[in-house]
Write an enzyme that holds these catalytic residues in place. Structure first.
Site, PDB file in Angstrom:
ATOM      1  N   ARG A 178      23.343   6.698 -20.173  1.00  0.00           N
ATOM      2  CA  ARG A 178      22.905   7.813 -19.320  1.00  0.00           C
ATOM      3  C   ARG A 178      21.646   8.271 -19.669  1.00  0.00           C
ATOM      4  NH1 ARG A 178      26.735  13.451 -19.653  1.00  0.00           N
ATOM      5  NH2 ARG A 178      26.166  13.327 -21.791  1.00  0.00           N
ATOM      6  N   ASP A 464      28.382  19.102 -28.075  1.00  0.00           N
ATOM      7  CA  ASP A 464      27.156  18.537 -27.596  1.00  0.00           C
ATOM      8  C   ASP A 464      26.369  19.736 -26.970  1.00  0.00           C
ATOM      9  OD1 ASP A 464      28.280  18.503 -25.142  1.00  0.00           O
ATOM     10  OD2 ASP A 464      28.244  16.441 -24.834  1.00  0.00           O
TER      11      ASP A 464
END
Length: 566
Positions: A178, A464
């Site tokens: 990603r 996160d």
């Protein structure tokens, strides 16, 4: 012409050999130099030059949409692309190498994590240069080195504390990568005097060095594989498709070798799912419910709508009508178009010192995954290796070990989901404890991020950037509209005075929890300033990490001194 980017005089004759128009402002390292080769940098620069005007246009269109929403408009399905939604078409067939994705583990690209994730027993490891990574020069470049070594089969890690050497097993997870979103710059690399686009650096360096190794090791003649974050419109997917085609042409590999899953993690994107798949038709392997960022985006999209206030973040789960509608429509859309519909993150982490609490957390994970697989999702995400057996068991039991449910679960019932379903206001209470948890989590996450860690265990959950963003924007929303609490602290208004008191008291709690020595050595006070400033700003910043990024950019100019952008 001398194209070398020089470093301080203490590092004699050490330099990166760069092509015309490229300047490297990050520190020199021999390992990084193997990644930052002249031809690789030229490939990245060519991508930047060809697509930068398209990227700038797409980001300007985001601003225009934001202005409309702030003036009272609501996101919706685009009448101009109704033919794409209504016509029958499918994406390229799912390649065998990526057919079974029942459980995917995600995490940053540090060396030990890469090895453990590939060995975890998951079907896929999504190596993350985005929300789980603090994008320092060290993290980004060492991450590229680690992934290259992993694909070459040479990666190892010696944990000196445990006196243990980590190596890859014979069987490993498939590797997906990603890159960062379109909005994030890479300030350590200048191309024609401008910071590079972060995602083109991440994609370009990884692809250039690894496409041949990936195809050799992963099989079936397909790959590399990617996850694409933060998109808001199909025009952004169209840019990615063009990037992929250019990369395939440069590498001399067949069209459609690169495959990508798009995270549907912004509210505008849920109305563009068919269009996004259409633009990536030859390169798609599905969509993913990026549910934490999706909640963040709901608040951000409706930042000027005081009638759309969220309850405590812990109450905004997948059983909320707008979240269930989003998941159901994603499954229906993906299976109609012949690709994977991936579920969301299980953020729980094992609770080692409390077996009862640990089993309760695992039961929550099983329940959530059972909901996903019964709804028709083809796979799911886990944040910790300890969750993989439980997730895998749930999916295998329902799917009878089939690789996916694309042909068997069509979800025609979801064809009637409307814009009103997708926009329905979530229900629940707003509490002082919710405000406190947001503040506590936001400050601690940002402190870790400033110290180089983008993935942080807090209160038995893996946090996160996406979950920190929920904390930030919810605080901002409640403060802006001085909402009245209707849970604990009922009747009290969330104003600057209350927030200042909460911040002060939560900082005391954080110091007590982490210990004074760690608190003083960490970035907690700086993180507190940034987080509080963003929560109380008159205008909502688009992303928490854009301001924070300036604090971790470390330029090493030619005169030999360090400086941050801040």
């Amino acid at each position: 012409m001398d194209h070398r980017t020089h470093l301080p005089s203490t590092v004699t004759e050490s330099y990166y050999d760069v092509p015309d128009g490229v300047d490297i402002l990050g520190r020199y390292d021999e390992e990084f130099a193997k990644i930052l080769k002249k031809d690789a940098l030229k490939f990245v620069a060519d991508l930047q030059r060809e697509f930068r005007s398209d990227i700038k246009y797409a980001l300007e269109k985001r601003k225009e949409a934001k202005k409309r929403y702030n003036e009272g408009a609501l996101p919706g399905f685009d009448p101009a692309t109704s033919h794409i939604r209504e016509e029958e078409w499918v994406c390229a067939p799912v390649p065998p190498a990526a057919a079974d994705r029942k459980v995917e583990i995600t995490g940053p690209v540090d060396r030990k994590m890469v090895i453990n994730a590939l060995n975890s027993g998951a079907k896929v490891f999504m190596a993350d240069f985005e929300d789980a990574l603090s994008p320092s020069w060290e993290n980004l470049m060492s991450g590229q080195v680690n992934l290259k070594d992993a694909l070459d089969g040479t990666i190892s890690f010696h944990d000196k504390v445990r006196n243990r050497v980590y190596k890859l097993n014979e069987q490993t997870a498939k590797l997906f990568v990603r890159p960062r979103g379109w909005h994030l710059p890479e300030a350590h690399i200048l191309i024609d005097g401008e910071p590079a686009t972060g995602c083109l650096v991440d994609f370009g360096l990884y692809f250039y060095h690894n496409y041949s190794a990936f195809r050799r090791t992963q099989g079936a003649g397909f790959g590399p594989f990617f996850y694409l974050p933060k998109m808001e419109h199909s025009r952004e997917a169209k840019i990615w498709n063009s990037v992929f085609e250019k990369a395939e042409n440069v590498a001399g590999i067949e069209r459609g070798s690169i495959r990508a899953t798009v995270l549907i993690e912004t509210l505008p994107a849920v109305f563009q799912m068919n269009e996004i798949l259409y633009e990536l038709k030859d390169h798609s392997v599905g969509l993913n419910c990026g549910r934490w960022d999706y909640i963040f985006s709901y608040v951000k999209t409706f930042q000027a709508h005081p009638d759309r206030l969220l309850p405590d973040r812990v109450q905004v789960g997948m059983t909320q009508h707008f979240m269930k509608s989003y998941s159901d429509l994603l499954i229906r859309t993906c299976h109609r178009r012949g690709v994977h519909a991936m579920g969301g993150m299980a953020a729980q982490i094992p609770i080692k010192d409390d077996p009862v609490a640990n089993e309760a957390a695992l039961e929550l994970v099983r329940k959530d995954k059972l909901r996903e697989v019964k709804a028709g999702h083809d796979g799911t995400w886990a944040a910790h290796p300890g969750l993989i057996p439980a997730c895998m068991e749930v999916f295998n039991n329902i799917m009878s070990n089939a690789p996916h449910q694309i042909e068997t679960v069509k979800r025609e019932d979801a064809a009637n989901i409307t814009a009103e379903d997708l926009l329905q206001i979530p229900v629940g209470v707003r509490t002082e404890e919710g405000l406190r948890l947001n503040t506590r989590v936001g400050i601690q996450y940002l402190a870790a991020w400033l110290s180089g860690s983008g993935c942080v265990p807090l209160y038995n959950l893996m946090e996160d950037a996406a979950t920190a963003e929920i904390s930030r924007v919810q605080n901002w929303q409640w403060l802006k509209y001085e909402v009245e609490l209707n849970g604990d602290g009922a009747g009290e208004k969330v104003n600057k005075e209350l927030f200042d008191r909460v911040v002060e008291e939560e900082m005391v709690r954080i110091e007590k929890e982490v210990g004074t020595e760690k608190f003083e050595k960490g970035n907690y006070k700086e993180a507190c300033k940034i987080f509080a400033r963003q929560c109380t700003s008159p205008e909502l910043d688009d992303f928490l990490t854009l301001e924070a990024y300036d604090y971790i950019v470390l330029h090493r100019p030619k005169e030999g001194t360090f400086k941050t952008l801040n």
